[in-house]
Design an enzyme around this catalytic site. Structure first.
Site, mmCIF file in Angstrom:
data_model
loop_
_atom_site.group_PDB
_atom_site.id
_atom_site.type_symbol
_atom_site.label_atom_id
_atom_site.label_comp_id
_atom_site.label_asym_id
_atom_site.label_seq_id
_atom_site.Cartn_x
_atom_site.Cartn_y
_atom_site.Cartn_z
ATOM 1 N N GLU A 19 0.814 -1.219 0.000
ATOM 2 C CA GLU A 19 0.000 0.000 0.000
ATOM 3 C C GLU A 19 0.847 1.270 0.000
ATOM 4 O O GLU A 19 0.374 2.350 0.342
ATOM 5 C CB GLU A 19 -0.942 -0.011 1.205
ATOM 6 C CG GLU A 19 -1.919 -1.168 1.188
ATOM 7 C CD GLU A 19 -2.761 -1.222 2.442
ATOM 8 O OE1 GLU A 19 -3.694 -0.416 2.557
ATOM 9 O OE2 GLU A 19 -2.480 -2.074 3.305
ATOM 10 N N SER A 142 -6.309 -2.768 2.067
ATOM 11 C CA SER A 142 -6.807 -2.260 0.788
ATOM 12 C C SER A 142 -7.358 -3.361 -0.117
ATOM 13 O O SER A 142 -7.285 -3.265 -1.342
ATOM 14 C CB SER A 142 -5.713 -1.467 0.042
ATOM 15 O OG SER A 142 -5.502 -0.230 0.658
ATOM 16 N N TYR A 208 -9.190 3.087 -5.240
ATOM 17 C CA TYR A 208 -8.251 4.140 -5.636
ATOM 18 C C TYR A 208 -8.184 4.262 -7.158
ATOM 19 O O TYR A 208 -7.204 3.869 -7.789
ATOM 20 C CB TYR A 208 -6.858 3.834 -5.066
ATOM 21 C CG TYR A 208 -6.874 3.628 -3.575
ATOM 22 C CD1 TYR A 208 -7.189 4.678 -2.720
ATOM 23 C CD2 TYR A 208 -6.585 2.385 -3.015
ATOM 24 C CE1 TYR A 208 -7.228 4.499 -1.342
ATOM 25 C CE2 TYR A 208 -6.606 2.199 -1.644
ATOM 26 C CZ TYR A 208 -6.925 3.260 -0.812
ATOM 27 O OH TYR A 208 -6.952 3.076 0.543
ATOM 28 N N ARG A 251 -11.349 2.912 11.212
ATOM 29 C CA ARG A 251 -12.511 2.721 10.333
ATOM 30 C C ARG A 251 -12.878 1.254 10.379
ATOM 31 O O ARG A 251 -12.015 0.385 10.216
ATOM 32 C CB ARG A 251 -12.155 3.144 8.906
ATOM 33 C CG ARG A 251 -13.303 3.742 8.136
ATOM 34 C CD ARG A 251 -12.958 3.909 6.667
ATOM 35 N NE ARG A 251 -12.807 2.612 6.033
ATOM 36 C CZ ARG A 251 -11.751 2.229 5.334
ATOM 37 N NH1 ARG A 251 -10.726 3.036 5.157
ATOM 38 N NH2 ARG A 251 -11.697 1.012 4.806
ATOM 39 N N ASP A 253 -15.086 -1.846 8.832
ATOM 40 C CA ASP A 253 -15.803 -2.293 7.639
ATOM 41 C C ASP A 253 -16.847 -3.330 8.015
ATOM 42 O O ASP A 253 -16.555 -4.275 8.757
ATOM 43 C CB ASP A 253 -14.823 -2.889 6.617
ATOM 44 C CG ASP A 253 -13.866 -1.842 6.066
ATOM 45 O OD1 ASP A 253 -14.191 -0.647 6.142
ATOM 46 O OD2 ASP A 253 -12.792 -2.224 5.560
ATOM 47 N N GLU A 267 -13.551 -6.087 9.506
ATOM 48 C CA GLU A 267 -12.213 -5.749 9.977
ATOM 49 C C GLU A 267 -12.165 -4.311 10.459
ATOM 50 O O GLU A 267 -13.085 -3.524 10.218
ATOM 51 C CB GLU A 267 -11.180 -5.954 8.872
ATOM 52 C CG GLU A 267 -11.378 -5.054 7.666
ATOM 53 C CD GLU A 267 -10.338 -5.313 6.581
ATOM 54 O OE1 GLU A 267 -9.241 -4.743 6.685
ATOM 55 O OE2 GLU A 267 -10.634 -6.077 5.647
ATOM 56 N N ASN A 269 -9.598 -0.930 10.361
ATOM 57 C CA ASN A 269 -8.432 -0.275 9.756
ATOM 58 C C ASN A 269 -7.931 0.775 10.741
ATOM 59 O O ASN A 269 -8.632 1.754 11.009
ATOM 60 C CB ASN A 269 -8.814 0.393 8.438
ATOM 61 C CG ASN A 269 -9.412 -0.590 7.451
ATOM 62 O OD1 ASN A 269 -8.699 -1.273 6.751
ATOM 63 N ND2 ASN A 269 -10.741 -0.674 7.414
ATOM 64 N N GLY A 273 -7.130 5.360 5.007
ATOM 65 C CA GLY A 273 -6.653 6.307 4.001
ATOM 66 C C GLY A 273 -7.109 7.728 4.281
ATOM 67 O O GLY A 273 -8.207 7.953 4.796
#
Length: 305
Positions: A19, A142, A208, A251, A253, A267, A269, A273
């Site tokens: 990443e 990612s 992205y 964050r 998910d 999960e 994070n 990002g």
């Protein structure tokens, strides 16, 4: 808001993992935001443990997604050197980065999460999760290496792909439904974002599009969910966050199952990002927290932690 005028803040960016490009883009955005607050920004491109942080650094902002930056390694080095840093600590970073470890924490705390198996590719134990299923490397971010398998042919390809990332893969029940993500800032749960890829699932191409120009995703913030569903999703996200002892921000998910609106946490994070297309800034903006203030809040919460 914390006054950072004249402070030297070192941005640790890049990293040796898959990443790296996203991290460099994150650092661009954060540097611009902090400079607008009068900060003296120093950017350090980190490729391994041999990096230097200026002595007058007020705090190091860890912006390295994935391997080395998000898995506890960098945090341990910074603590050994007595350098303050942003985000989750050594232990919680390691737990959240390893999807198998975080899954254990979710289950122990009663957090709803898809049934799973840490499948050893050449091991004696047979695969116990039936199709459709999701195969994902336990220690990548990612959506790198993630495969959705609906057929035996899909599964065979996924297991070949999995070998690129290690000797095992995390296999989960596939949850048909909406992809959601929930930002957490301290004890504040941010508005839910519904992620709607135009094609396929939310892989690195759709996350992205500036990297390759191919993907496209629609974002709905706040997500169009009824009040009860919103409450359950946000409660599940915060419960997951707490179950792993995660500090400062992150964050979460979540998949929202179509058949009954049941949330399933996938999960956490710990270094989400912070690029122009990233989700935490979108959610913060929805409650009036603009990007420079978000960066300052992360620093303030990190100092308190």
């Amino acid at each position: 808001m914390l006054d950072l005028t004249g402070k030297t803040i070192t941005l640790l960016k890049g990293g040796p993992g898959s990443e790296r490009t996203v991290s460099l883009k994150t650092a661009e955005s954060v540097a611009e935001a902090l400079r607008s607050l009068g900060v003296n920004v120093v950017e350090v491109d980190v490729s391994g443990p041999d990096f230097e942080v200026p002595e007058d650094t007020f705090i190091a902002m860890n912006l390295i997604h994935g391997t080395f930056g998000e898995d506890g390694q960098l945090q341990a080095l910074l603590e050994q050197r007595g350098i303050r840093y942003t985000g989750a600590g050594v232990v919680s970073s390691r737990v959240c980065f390893d999807k198998a470890l975080s899954k254990e924490k979710f289950i122990a705390a009663g957090v709803p999460t898809p049934r799973s198996q840490n499948y050893v590719l050449d091991g004696p134990e047979p695969l116990s999760i039936g199709l459709p299923l999701v195969s994902k490397p336990p220690r990548e971010g990612s959506s790198v290496g993630v495969s959705i398998c609906r057929t035996e042919e899909d599964l065979a390809k996924a297991l070949v792909e999995a070998r690129k990332f290690g000797s095992s893969t995390l296999v989960e029940d596939f949850i048909e439904g909406k992809e959601l993500t929930i930002g957490i800032l301290g004890d504040q749960v941010l508005p839910i974002i519904h992620i709607e890829p135009v094609e396929g699932f939310y892989d690195i191409n759709n996350k992205y599009p500036w990297m390759n120009g191919t993907g496209k995703t629609l974002y709905h913030c706040p997500a169009e969910l009824d009040e009860e569903t919103t409450r359950r999703v946000q409660e599940a996200a915060m419960a997951a966050f707490k179950s792993c002892g995660t500090e400062v921000y992150g964050r979460v998910d979540v998949m929202l199952r179509s058949s009954d609106n049941a949330p399933f946490v996938l999960e956490i994070n710990t270094i989400p990002g912070m690029t122009s297309s990233s989700l935490l800034p979108k959610a913060a903006r929805a409650v009036g927290i603009e990007f420079p203030e978000l960066c300052a809040r992360i620093i303030e919460l990190s100092l308190a932690a």
